[in-house]
Design an enzyme around this catalytic site. Structure first.
Site, mmCIF file in Angstrom:
data_model
loop_
_atom_site.group_PDB
_atom_site.id
_atom_site.type_symbol
_atom_site.label_atom_id
_atom_site.label_comp_id
_atom_site.label_asym_id
_atom_site.label_seq_id
_atom_site.Cartn_x
_atom_site.Cartn_y
_atom_site.Cartn_z
ATOM 1 N N CYS A 1 0.880 -1.175 0.000
ATOM 2 C CA CYS A 1 0.000 0.000 0.000
ATOM 3 C C CYS A 1 0.914 1.220 0.000
ATOM 4 O O CYS A 1 1.897 1.255 0.756
ATOM 5 C CB CYS A 1 -0.915 0.023 1.218
ATOM 6 S SG CYS A 1 -1.927 1.539 1.333
ATOM 7 N N CYS B 1 -1.528 3.243 -5.429
ATOM 8 C CA CYS B 1 -2.249 2.106 -4.856
ATOM 9 C C CYS B 1 -1.747 0.790 -5.432
ATOM 10 O O CYS B 1 -1.548 0.658 -6.649
ATOM 11 C CB CYS B 1 -3.737 2.282 -5.132
ATOM 12 S SG CYS B 1 -4.769 0.937 -4.534
#
Length: 252
Positions: free
Chosen positions: A96, A211
Site C-alpha cells: 500500500c 495504490c
C-alpha cells in the site's frame, strides 16, 4: 541469516549447512494488509504478477488507519518486516502506498533494503523529467497524499498532481471490500480520469500509481496517454534486479 545461493555445480554437489528455514528462495518480501476483495493479476498481492517468488506477511488493521499514519500501527508493521527478514528475503516492500508513513522506521529495524511505498519512486521520476513537468499520482485516498506523507520518502507535493480514485463508484469494491468488481467499468473510469488530467495539465510528464491495486490498469493508462507509468510493480522489479542480479552471457 542472509540467504545463500548455489551458483555452480561444485556448490550444488557440496555440503549444505547453516541454512535452516521452513521455506526458502524468496528474494522479495511483501508486507500486506489483510483485505478481502478480488486480486487481479498485476496486483501486488497476486503472486502470479511476478516472474520470481515473493513471500507475503500479513498485518491486520483497518486501512483507514494506515491512510492516516496511525503511529499505533508501527509495531505490527515492523514485526512483519522482521519476520520476512528472518525468512531470508533480500528486500522488503509494502503493499500500500501509505506504508510510506513507516518507511524510515521499518528501514531502521531490519538489515535488508526496504521500499515500503510506490511513492519512494517520486524523486527518481522527478530526476527524469523537465524541471517544469509534474507527476500525475492516482491515489486510493487522494487527500492523504500530503507533505507529511511525502516527506517520509524524500518527495514534495509541488511536483505532483494528485487524482483521488477512492471516491469513484467503480473503485468501491476495492475500497470497501466488496466481492463484485466491474473491471470494465473501472478501466473506463481510470482511463477517462487520466485523459482529463493530461488534457487539463499538459505539464504532466509521467503517471505514478500509489495504490497496489492499480498496476493491472497501468497498460491501459499508458495506451490512453502515451506517458510512462510507474507503480508498485516497476518498484518491485527494480528492487528484485538489485538484490538478485543475473550473470550475462552472449555474443560480443
Amino acid at each position: 541469516m542472509p540467504a545463500r545461493r548455489i551458483g555452480n555445480e561444485r556448490e550444488r554437489r557440496g555440503v549444505i549447512e547453516d541454512a535452516p528455514r521452513t521455506t526458502a528462495g524468496f528474494p522479495i518480501g511483501v508486507v500486506a494488509i489483510r483485505l478481502d476483495y478480488p486480486k487481479l493479476p498485476g496486483n501486488v498481492v497476486n503472486a502470479q504478477t511476478f516472474r520470481f517468488p515473493v513471500l507475503y506477511e500479513e498485518v491486520d488493521f483497518e486501512i483507514e488507519r494506515l491512510f492516516a499514519g496511525d503511529p499505533a500501527l508501527v509495531d505490527a508493521v515492523v514485526d512483519a518486516a522482521r519476520r520476512l527478514e528472518a525468512s531470508g528475503v533480500r528486500a522488503i516492500v509494502g503493499a500500500c502506498g501509505f506504508f510510506a508513513h513507516f518507511q524510515e522506521r521499518v528501514a531502521d529495524a531490519v538489515s535488508v533494503p526496504v521500499f515500503m511505498s510506490s511513492l519512494v519512486q517520486v524523486p527518481i521520476i522527478e530526476a527524469g523529467l523537465k524541471r517544469d513537468q509534474k507527476i500525475l499520482v492516482f491515489a486510493a485516498d487522494g487527500p492523504s497524499v500530503n507533505a507529511e506523507l511525502l516527506a517520509h520518502v524524500g518527495a514534495r507535493p509541488d511536483r505532483l498532481i494528485v487524482q483521488n480514485v477512492g471516491d469513484r463508484e467503480a473503485f468501491a469494491p476495492i475500497r470497501w471490500e466488496k466481492h463484485a468488481l466491474d473491471n470494465g467499468a473501472l478501466i473506463d473510469d481510470l482511463v477517462a480520469l487520466a485523459r482529463k488530467q493530461v488534457g487539463e495539465h499538459p505539464e504532466i510528464g509521467a503517471i505514478l500509481l500509489e495504490c497496489s491495486d492499480l498496476p493491472p490498469y497501468a497498460a491501459d493508462l499508458q495506451e490512453a496517454t502515451g506517458l510512462p507509468v510507474f507503480d508498485f510493480i516497476t518498484l518491485i522489479n527494480w528492487a528484485h534486479q538489485a538484490v538478485a542480479q543475473p550473470r550475462y552471457y552472449g555474443e560480443l
